[in-house]
Design a protein around this motif. Structure first.
Motif, PDB file in Angstrom:
ATOM      1  N   GLY B  66       0.830  -1.219   0.000  1.00  0.00           N
ATOM      2  CA  GLY B  66       0.000   0.000   0.000  1.00  0.00           C
ATOM      3  C   GLY B  66       0.855   1.255   0.000  1.00  0.00           C
ATOM      4  N   ALA B  67       1.860   1.278   0.865  1.00  0.00           N
ATOM      5  CA  ALA B  67       2.714   2.458   0.952  1.00  0.00           C
ATOM      6  C   ALA B  67       3.561   2.606  -0.316  1.00  0.00           C
ATOM      7  CB  ALA B  67       3.613   2.354   2.187  1.00  0.00           C
ATOM      8  N   PHE B  68       3.943   1.475  -0.931  1.00  0.00           N
ATOM      9  CA  PHE B  68       4.732   1.482  -2.172  1.00  0.00           C
ATOM     10  C   PHE B  68       3.920   2.140  -3.291  1.00  0.00           C
ATOM     11  CE2 PHE B  68       6.176  -1.283  -5.933  1.00  0.00           C
ATOM     12  CZ  PHE B  68       7.310  -0.546  -6.179  1.00  0.00           C
ATOM     13  N   VAL B  69       2.702   1.654  -3.482  1.00  0.00           N
ATOM     14  CA  VAL B  69       1.876   2.157  -4.578  1.00  0.00           C
ATOM     15  C   VAL B  69       1.560   3.642  -4.377  1.00  0.00           C
ATOM     16  CG1 VAL B  69      -0.404   1.973  -5.662  1.00  0.00           C
ATOM     17  CG2 VAL B  69       0.892  -0.092  -5.117  1.00  0.00           C
ATOM     18  N   VAL B  70       1.210   4.027  -3.152  1.00  0.00           N
ATOM     19  CA  VAL B  70       0.825   5.428  -2.940  1.00  0.00           C
ATOM     20  C   VAL B  70       2.051   6.340  -3.089  1.00  0.00           C
ATOM     21  CG1 VAL B  70       1.057   5.622  -0.407  1.00  0.00           C
ATOM     22  CG2 VAL B  70      -0.699   6.915  -1.583  1.00  0.00           C
ATOM     23  N   SER B  71       3.227   5.875  -2.685  1.00  0.00           N
ATOM     24  CA  SER B  71       4.403   6.739  -2.814  1.00  0.00           C
ATOM     25  C   SER B  71       4.830   6.865  -4.278  1.00  0.00           C
ATOM     26  CB  SER B  71       5.569   6.233  -1.951  1.00  0.00           C
ATOM     27  OG  SER B  71       6.057   5.016  -2.450  1.00  0.00           O
ATOM     28  N   LEU B  72       4.558   5.824  -5.078  1.00  0.00           N
ATOM     29  CA  LEU B  72       4.812   5.946  -6.514  1.00  0.00           C
ATOM     30  C   LEU B  72       3.859   6.983  -7.110  1.00  0.00           C
ATOM     31  CD1 LEU B  72       5.259   2.229  -7.715  1.00  0.00           C
ATOM     32  CD2 LEU B  72       7.004   4.020  -7.668  1.00  0.00           C
ATOM     33  N   ARG B 206       0.760   8.450   4.034  1.00  0.00           N
ATOM     34  CA  ARG B 206       0.296   9.822   3.839  1.00  0.00           C
ATOM     35  C   ARG B 206       0.444  10.651   5.113  1.00  0.00           C
ATOM     36  NH1 ARG B 206       1.604  11.438   0.273  1.00  0.00           N
ATOM     37  NH2 ARG B 206       0.240  13.248   0.273  1.00  0.00           N
ATOM     38  N   SER B 207       0.177  10.042   6.278  1.00  0.00           N
ATOM     39  CA  SER B 207       0.132  10.837   7.517  1.00  0.00           C
ATOM     40  C   SER B 207       1.471  10.861   8.252  1.00  0.00           C
ATOM     41  CB  SER B 207      -0.940  10.271   8.455  1.00  0.00           C
ATOM     42  OG  SER B 207      -0.564   8.977   8.869  1.00  0.00           O
ATOM     43  N   ARG B 208       2.457  10.043   7.793  1.00  0.00           N
ATOM     44  CA  ARG B 208       3.775   9.918   8.470  1.00  0.00           C
ATOM     45  C   ARG B 208       3.599   9.339   9.878  1.00  0.00           C
ATOM     46  NH1 ARG B 208       4.492  11.330   3.465  1.00  0.00           N
ATOM     47  NH2 ARG B 208       4.356  13.519   2.996  1.00  0.00           N
ATOM     48  N   PHE B 209       2.575   8.489  10.025  1.00  0.00           N
ATOM     49  CA  PHE B 209       2.237   7.900  11.321  1.00  0.00           C
ATOM     50  C   PHE B 209       3.434   7.172  11.922  1.00  0.00           C
ATOM     51  CE2 PHE B 209      -0.039   5.079  14.192  1.00  0.00           C
ATOM     52  CZ  PHE B 209      -1.065   5.885  14.625  1.00  0.00           C
ATOM     53  N   CYS B 210       3.721   7.443  13.199  1.00  0.00           N
ATOM     54  CA  CYS B 210       4.832   6.753  13.866  1.00  0.00           C
ATOM     55  C   CYS B 210       4.583   6.747  15.362  1.00  0.00           C
ATOM     56  CB  CYS B 210       6.157   7.446  13.562  1.00  0.00           C
ATOM     57  SG  CYS B 210       7.575   6.710  14.395  1.00  0.00           S
ATOM     58  N   MET B 211       4.599   5.542  15.942  1.00  0.00           N
ATOM     59  CA  MET B 211       4.279   5.417  17.358  1.00  0.00           C
ATOM     60  C   MET B 211       5.415   5.930  18.233  1.00  0.00           C
ATOM     61  SD  MET B 211       1.262   3.997  17.216  1.00  0.00           S
ATOM     62  CE  MET B 211       0.866   3.209  18.756  1.00  0.00           C
ATOM     63  N   ALA B 212       6.668   5.652  17.852  1.00  0.00           N
ATOM     64  CA  ALA B 212       7.802   6.135  18.650  1.00  0.00           C
ATOM     65  C   ALA B 212       7.986   7.631  18.429  1.00  0.00           C
ATOM     66  CB  ALA B 212       9.066   5.379  18.272  1.00  0.00           C
ATOM     67  N   GLY B 213       7.706   8.071  17.210  1.00  0.00           N
ATOM     68  CA  GLY B 213       7.837   9.489  16.874  1.00  0.00           C
ATOM     69  C   GLY B 213       6.941  10.362  17.738  1.00  0.00           C
ATOM     70  N   GLY B 214       5.805   9.820  18.176  1.00  0.00           N
ATOM     71  CA  GLY B 214       4.888  10.581  19.023  1.00  0.00           C
ATOM     72  C   GLY B 214       5.557  11.025  20.306  1.00  0.00           C
ATOM     73  N   ILE B 215       6.231  10.071  20.954  1.00  0.00           N
ATOM     74  CA  ILE B 215       6.911  10.375  22.216  1.00  0.00           C
ATOM     75  C   ILE B 215       8.085  11.324  21.952  1.00  0.00           C
ATOM     76  CG2 ILE B 215       8.207   9.370  24.140  1.00  0.00           C
ATOM     77  CD1 ILE B 215       6.560   6.779  23.667  1.00  0.00           C
ATOM     78  N   ARG B 216       8.821  11.024  20.873  1.00  0.00           N
ATOM     79  CA  ARG B 216       9.998  11.830  20.533  1.00  0.00           C
ATOM     80  C   ARG B 216       9.618  13.294  20.254  1.00  0.00           C
ATOM     81  NH1 ARG B 216      11.393  10.281  14.975  1.00  0.00           N
ATOM     82  NH2 ARG B 216       9.767  11.813  14.572  1.00  0.00           N
ATOM     83  N   ASP B 217       8.576  13.507  19.433  1.00  0.00           N
ATOM     84  CA  ASP B 217       8.180  14.876  19.096  1.00  0.00           C
ATOM     85  C   ASP B 217       7.669  15.623  20.321  1.00  0.00           C
ATOM     86  OD1 ASP B 217       8.904  14.322  16.567  1.00  0.00           O
ATOM     87  OD2 ASP B 217       6.891  14.384  15.696  1.00  0.00           O
ATOM     88  N   LEU B 218       7.015  14.874  21.206  1.00  0.00           N
ATOM     89  CA  LEU B 218       6.526  15.476  22.444  1.00  0.00           C
ATOM     90  C   LEU B 218       7.709  15.987  23.269  1.00  0.00           C
ATOM     91  CD1 LEU B 218       3.889  15.802  24.093  1.00  0.00           C
ATOM     92  CD2 LEU B 218       4.444  13.654  25.208  1.00  0.00           C
ATOM     93  N   LEU B 219       8.741  15.160  23.374  1.00  0.00           N
ATOM     94  CA  LEU B 219       9.903  15.528  24.178  1.00  0.00           C
ATOM     95  C   LEU B 219      10.733  16.630  23.511  1.00  0.00           C
ATOM     96  CD1 LEU B 219      11.066  11.947  25.244  1.00  0.00           C
ATOM     97  CD2 LEU B 219      10.003  13.675  26.711  1.00  0.00           C
ATOM     98  N   LEU B 220      10.875  16.545  22.188  1.00  0.00           N
ATOM     99  CA  LEU B 220      11.769  17.476  21.497  1.00  0.00           C
ATOM    100  C   LEU B 220      11.117  18.813  21.209  1.00  0.00           C
ATOM    101  CD1 LEU B 220      13.662  15.479  18.716  1.00  0.00           C
ATOM    102  CD2 LEU B 220      14.647  16.593  20.710  1.00  0.00           C
ATOM    103  N   PHE B 221       9.876  18.757  20.720  1.00  0.00           N
ATOM    104  CA  PHE B 221       9.258  19.979  20.186  1.00  0.00           C
ATOM    105  C   PHE B 221       7.960  20.352  20.891  1.00  0.00           C
ATOM    106  CE2 PHE B 221      11.145  17.543  16.534  1.00  0.00           C
ATOM    107  CZ  PHE B 221      12.297  18.303  16.425  1.00  0.00           C
ATOM    108  N   ARG B 222       7.613  19.617  21.934  1.00  0.00           N
ATOM    109  CA  ARG B 222       6.303  19.816  22.581  1.00  0.00           C
ATOM    110  C   ARG B 222       5.186  19.737  21.533  1.00  0.00           C
ATOM    111  NH1 ARG B 222       8.922  18.572  26.039  1.00  0.00           N
ATOM    112  NH2 ARG B 222       9.963  19.758  27.630  1.00  0.00           N
ATOM    113  N   ASN B 223       5.382  18.836  20.540  1.00  0.00           N
ATOM    114  CA  ASN B 223       4.401  18.688  19.472  1.00  0.00           C
ATOM    115  C   ASN B 223       3.590  17.415  19.723  1.00  0.00           C
ATOM    116  OD1 ASN B 223       3.479  17.471  16.821  1.00  0.00           O
ATOM    117  ND2 ASN B 223       4.117  19.483  16.124  1.00  0.00           N
ATOM    118  N   PHE B 224       2.268  17.547  19.735  1.00  0.00           N
ATOM    119  CA  PHE B 224       1.394  16.442  20.138  1.00  0.00           C
ATOM    120  C   PHE B 224       0.827  15.649  18.955  1.00  0.00           C
ATOM    121  CE2 PHE B 224       1.484  19.169  23.802  1.00  0.00           C
ATOM    122  CZ  PHE B 224       1.396  18.303  24.877  1.00  0.00           C
ATOM    123  N   ASN B 225       1.143  16.075  17.715  1.00  0.00           N
ATOM    124  CA  ASN B 225       0.475  15.483  16.550  1.00  0.00           C
ATOM    125  C   ASN B 225       0.536  13.958  16.529  1.00  0.00           C
ATOM    126  OD1 ASN B 225      -0.047  18.037  15.817  1.00  0.00           O
ATOM    127  ND2 ASN B 225       1.082  18.028  13.894  1.00  0.00           N
TER     128      ASN B 225
END
Lengths: 69, 360
Positions: B66-72, B206-225
């Motif tokens: 799915g990610a292959f086809v959409v990124s193409l 499409r959304s750049r969804f990442c479970m570890a990135g959530g915690i990381r962005d919260l710690l680094l940038f106070r970003n909750f997305n």
């Protein structure tokens, strides 16, 4: 003008480099080169939330972003 | 960071699909789990002999496809790689070891939490600590280096391999091993699993969804997305399990889980630390692999071999608990990740030192 070449770096390093530049209170304008849409979007989000304006143009496979305070 | 709406929508859809897949046969609290499903797929290929966890999971292949086809389609497919590939392999390997000690990837943490499994709360604290440690080193300048542009076909190797595996799975299933009992024998109809994987792949790309990135962005940038995605999956699972009557709050007798708190914490601390250094959780690594990133492809191969080794050498946990080799592996893994995190720091110190010396 300072140019940050963030091409090829994994997440979140491009944003970290830009954050450092924004927080440094140095130039009121600098350029960033990225090659990933994710990095482009994240830098745009960070810059706007810090009240910087963002413009960009495509350069082949890269995007050249200009950030202004 | 991802777009907030995209991440929330992706979390919503992953949560719902996980409930649907469980309803139609996937193991309890394991609608979608990248670690478990990679491990099952490795077993289905016969690369480990753990009889209870062998099944080619179409979800995994679907996510890549799915990610292959959409990124193409969006022009985001780009072949690149060549940054610290062996280190990435090792980090991928250790990330899998940590996840197989906890019994689940960060995605399954959310699914288990939503269903009331409090062992996952301990796991989440470990994940938070691990991502926090990795983030600390990233902020201190840790980098795996720059990837370079590569010939276009090289980035397509892994996605095409996934497509070939999908065709073989449906056309010649006798090639593969299917568990007769245990979690590997529990699965939704293959086409449903594949469809769910395809949808998750498209949405996560499409959304750049990442479970570890959530915690990381919260710690680094106070970003909750990104962390919102995590929360949405918990809430959807909570609602689903309350509605279906399967919600069970507590530590004991939770499905495919053990109660050894220290190892639940340390296992996911190891996984989270690796994920932060690598720039993304296992799901994100699959998506990046699909869009031509061969560094992520190497990471996925590290996950795959990690799963094979963990089951071949009695490292992986089971509902009975964490075997002694598993405990050793987590401790050794944490030492290795610490070394990987701090060695570049010492190297840059010595370079700076020699520059100073030369200046004198």
């Amino acid at each position: 003008m300072q140019v940050i070449d963030a091409r090829g770096l994994s997440c979140p390093q491009p944003v970290l480099l830009v954050k450092k530049a924004i927080d440094s209170n140095g130039d009121s304008e600098f350029k960033v080169l990225v090659d990933e849409m994710a990095a482009f979007e994240n830098i745009s989000t960070l810059a706007r939330s810090s009240n910087w304006t963002v413009s960009h143009r495509r350069q082949g496979d890269s995007i050249e972003m200009t950030l202004r305070k | 960071m991802g777009s907030r709406t995209g991440v929330i929508l992706t979390g919503l859809i992953i949560g719902i699909l996980a409930l649907v897949l469980t309803k139609f046969g996937n193991p309890p609290n394991m609608g979608v789990c990248i670690a478990c499903f990679l491990r099952d797929t490795v077993g289905g290929l016969g690369l480990h002999k753990a009889k209870l966890v062998q099944y080619i999971r179409p979800e995994i292949l679907g996510i890549i496809a799915g990610a292959f086809v959409v990124s193409l389609g969006t022009g985001e497919f780009r072949s690149k790689g060549g940054s610290s590939i062996v280190t990435r392999f090792v980090l991928g390997f250790l990330m899998m070891v940590g996840m197989l000690i906890f019994l689940g990837c960060p995605l399954r943490v959310a699914l288990r939490l939503g269903a009331g499994d409090l062992n996952a709360l301990i796991g989440f604290l470990g994940l938070f600590a691990g991502v926090g440690a990795g983030t600390y080193f990233l902020r201190s300048g840790f980098s795996l280096g720059k990837a370079s542009v590569m010939p276009k076909w090289t980035g397509a190797v892994m996605p095409v391999l996934a497509l070939v595996l999908i065709v073989l799975f449906f056309a010649v299933p006798s090639l593969f091993i299917f568990s007769a009992e245990g979690p590997g024998s529990q699965h939704a109809p293959a086409l449903l699993s594949l469809a769910a994987g395809l949808i998750i792949g498209v949405m996560a790309q499409r959304s750049r969804f990442c479970m570890a990135g959530g915690i990381r962005d919260l710690l680094l940038f106070r970003n909750f997305n990104l962390i919102l995605g995590f929360l949405v999956i918990i809430l959807v699972t909570l609602a689903g399990s309350l509605l279906s009557g399967s919600f069970k709050l507590g530590f004991n007798a939770q499905p495919i889980a053990h109660t050894e708190a220290v190892w639940n914490f340390l296992g996911l601390a190891l996984a989270g630390w690796c994920a932060a250094l690598l720039g993304g959780c296992p799901l994100r690594q699959l998506v990046l692999t699909a869009q031509g990133n061969t560094d992520s492809a190497i990471t996925v191969l590290g996950l795959v071999i990690g799963a094979a080794v963990a089951h071949r050498f009695s490292i992986a946990a089971s509902a009975k608990g964490v075997p002694v080799f598993g405990q050793y592996a987590v401790v050794v893994g944490l030492v290795i990740v610490l070394a990987i995190s701090i060695i570049p720091h010492f190297r840059s110190l010595s370079v700076r030192g020699s520059e100073t010396h030369a200046g004198n």
